[in-house]
Write a protein that holds these residues in place. Structure first.
Motif, PDB file in Angstrom:
ATOM      1  N   UNK A   1      32.274  17.938 -41.515  1.00 30.74           N
ATOM      2  CA  UNK A   1      33.166  17.166 -40.629  1.00 30.74           C
ATOM      3  C   UNK A   1      33.941  18.047 -39.656  1.00 30.74           C
ATOM      4  N   UNK A   2      34.162  19.306 -40.002  1.00 35.15           N
ATOM      5  CA  UNK A   2      34.943  20.188 -39.126  1.00 35.15           C
ATOM      6  C   UNK A   2      34.094  21.317 -38.553  1.00 35.15           C
ATOM      7  N   UNK A   3      32.779  21.079 -38.460  1.00 35.04           N
ATOM      8  CA  UNK A   3      31.895  22.103 -37.889  1.00 35.04           C
ATOM      9  C   UNK A   3      32.300  22.389 -36.447  1.00 35.04           C
ATOM     10  N   UNK A   4      32.021  23.596 -36.044  1.00 37.53           N
ATOM     11  CA  UNK A   4      32.400  24.090 -34.724  1.00 37.53           C
ATOM     12  C   UNK A   4      31.139  24.718 -34.130  1.00 37.53           C
ATOM     13  N   UNK A   5      30.629  24.193 -33.014  1.00 36.41           N
ATOM     14  CA  UNK A   5      29.392  24.680 -32.418  1.00 36.41           C
ATOM     15  C   UNK A   5      29.696  25.256 -31.044  1.00 36.41           C
ATOM     16  N   UNK A   6      29.382  26.527 -30.861  1.00 32.63           N
ATOM     17  CA  UNK A   6      29.557  27.182 -29.565  1.00 32.63           C
ATOM     18  C   UNK A   6      28.186  27.213 -28.910  1.00 32.63           C
ATOM     19  N   UNK A   7      28.084  26.585 -27.726  1.00 34.00           N
ATOM     20  CA  UNK A   7      26.815  26.467 -27.024  1.00 34.00           C
ATOM     21  C   UNK A   7      26.863  27.354 -25.785  1.00 34.00           C
ATOM     22  N   UNK A   8      25.990  28.353 -25.756  1.00 31.78           N
ATOM     23  CA  UNK A   8      25.865  29.225 -24.592  1.00 31.78           C
ATOM     24  C   UNK A   8      24.704  28.729 -23.754  1.00 31.78           C
ATOM     25  N   UNK A   9      24.983  28.376 -22.499  1.00 31.54           N
ATOM     26  CA  UNK A   9      23.970  27.827 -21.603  1.00 31.54           C
ATOM     27  C   UNK A   9      23.484  28.943 -20.680  1.00 31.54           C
ATOM     28  N   UNK A  10      22.164  28.993 -20.467  1.00 33.84           N
ATOM     29  CA  UNK A  10      21.589  30.001 -19.582  1.00 33.84           C
ATOM     30  C   UNK A  10      21.039  29.323 -18.342  1.00 33.84           C
ATOM     31  N   UNK A  11      20.302  30.055 -17.554  1.00 34.79           N
ATOM     32  CA  UNK A  11      19.694  29.516 -16.344  1.00 34.79           C
ATOM     33  C   UNK A  11      18.814  28.313 -16.674  1.00 34.79           C
ATOM     34  N   UNK A  12      18.576  27.469 -15.694  1.00 35.18           N
ATOM     35  CA  UNK A  12      17.724  26.295 -15.871  1.00 35.18           C
ATOM     36  C   UNK A  12      16.364  26.709 -16.405  1.00 35.18           C
ATOM     37  N   UNK A  13      15.925  26.051 -17.477  1.00 32.95           N
ATOM     38  CA  UNK A  13      14.628  26.341 -18.061  1.00 32.95           C
ATOM     39  C   UNK A  13      14.625  27.455 -19.091  1.00 32.95           C
ATOM     40  N   UNK A  14      15.736  28.167 -19.261  1.00 34.01           N
ATOM     41  CA  UNK A  14      15.812  29.235 -20.258  1.00 34.01           C
ATOM     42  C   UNK A  14      16.533  28.732 -21.497  1.00 34.01           C
ATOM     43  N   UNK A  15      16.141  29.270 -22.658  1.00 34.27           N
ATOM     44  CA  UNK A  15      16.789  28.889 -23.907  1.00 34.27           C
ATOM     45  C   UNK A  15      18.194  29.462 -23.962  1.00 34.27           C
ATOM     46  N   UNK A  16      19.099  28.669 -24.475  1.00 33.10           N
ATOM     47  CA  UNK A  16      20.464  29.123 -24.703  1.00 33.10           C
ATOM     48  C   UNK A  16      20.622  29.556 -26.146  1.00 33.10           C
ATOM     49  N   UNK A  17      21.862  29.556 -26.618  1.00 38.17           N
ATOM     50  CA  UNK A  17      22.154  29.958 -27.986  1.00 38.17           C
ATOM     51  C   UNK A  17      23.186  29.003 -28.566  1.00 38.17           C
ATOM     52  N   UNK A  18      22.926  28.492 -29.763  1.00 39.08           N
ATOM     53  CA  UNK A  18      23.871  27.657 -30.489  1.00 39.08           C
ATOM     54  C   UNK A  18      24.376  28.473 -31.669  1.00 39.08           C
ATOM     55  N   UNK A  19      25.688  28.679 -31.736  1.00 39.47           N
ATOM     56  CA  UNK A  19      26.300  29.381 -32.859  1.00 39.47           C
ATOM     57  C   UNK A  19      27.118  28.347 -33.618  1.00 39.47           C
ATOM     58  N   UNK A  20      26.809  28.163 -34.899  1.00 36.04           N
ATOM     59  CA  UNK A  20      27.407  27.090 -35.689  1.00 36.04           C
ATOM     60  C   UNK A  20      28.277  27.675 -36.796  1.00 36.04           C
ATOM     61  N   UNK A  21      29.528  27.222 -36.815  1.00 35.08           N
ATOM     62  CA  UNK A  21      30.491  27.620 -37.840  1.00 35.08           C
ATOM     63  C   UNK A  21      30.798  26.403 -38.710  1.00 35.08           C
ATOM     64  N   UNK A  22      31.004  26.601 -40.025  1.00 33.80           N
ATOM     65  CA  UNK A  22      31.352  25.493 -40.917  1.00 33.80           C
ATOM     66  C   UNK A  22      32.683  24.862 -40.536  1.00 33.80           C
ATOM     67  N   UNK A  23      33.613  25.687 -40.057  1.00 35.50           N
ATOM     68  CA  UNK A  23      34.942  25.206 -39.691  1.00 35.50           C
ATOM     69  C   UNK A  23      35.475  26.104 -38.583  1.00 35.50           C
ATOM     70  N   UNK A  24      36.045  25.495 -37.556  1.00 39.31           N
ATOM     71  CA  UNK A  24      36.579  26.266 -36.445  1.00 39.31           C
ATOM     72  C   UNK A  24      37.772  27.111 -36.815  1.00 39.31           C
ATOM     73  N   UNK A  25      38.514  26.739 -37.857  1.00 43.94           N
ATOM     74  CA  UNK A  25      39.717  27.472 -38.252  1.00 43.94           C
ATOM     75  C   UNK A  25      39.429  28.585 -39.253  1.00 43.94           C
ATOM     76  N   UNK A  26      38.289  28.532 -39.913  1.00 39.24           N
ATOM     77  CA  UNK A  26      37.964  29.531 -40.943  1.00 39.24           C
ATOM     78  C   UNK A  26      37.632  30.867 -40.292  1.00 39.24           C
ATOM     79  N   UNK A  27      38.011  31.921 -40.940  1.00 42.32           N
ATOM     80  CA  UNK A  27      37.713  33.270 -40.464  1.00 42.32           C
ATOM     81  C   UNK A  27      36.448  33.774 -41.165  1.00 42.32           C
TER      82      UNK A  27
END
Length: 94
Positions: free
Chosen positions: A18-44
């Motif tokens: 429920x508190x997942x935090x996903x950072x989405x890095x977008x690249x140029x059109x047609x290129x793959x980006x990167x999804x970084x997924x954390x269980x919780x945005x507040x957790x270290x």
């Protein structure tokens, strides 16, 4: 690295807390980006997963914030990350 809990054995759907935090890095059109997924945005803690691809959409309750490099998705309910064709992903309600 993918330490997300799978929904099925086929490896194309994963549980997001429920508190997942996903950072989405977008690249140029047609290129793959990167999804970084954390269980919780507040957790270290290190991320639970890093996936190459694009996030096509979010069909679950979440706050979405635009950033200079893409966007940050802060989940507000448990959801499922679904793998689509071609390194694309979608977040849907459970």
């Amino acid at each position: 690295m993918n330490h997300l809990v799978p929904v099925t054995d086929r490896g194309e759907r994963w549980h997001l807390p429920a508190h997942a935090h996903i950072v989405v890095y977008v690249r140029e059109e047609g290129e793959r980006g990167l999804l970084t997924i954390y269980d919780c945005g507040a957790a270290q803690k290190p991320p639970s997963a890093q996936l190459l691809g694009t996030l096509e959409g979010v069909d679950a309750r979440a706050e979405i914030e635009a950033t200079p490099t893409g966007r940050v998705v802060s989940m507000r309910e448990p959801a499922t990350l679904v793998a689509l064709e071609g390194d694309r992903y979608r977040i849907v309600s459970r």
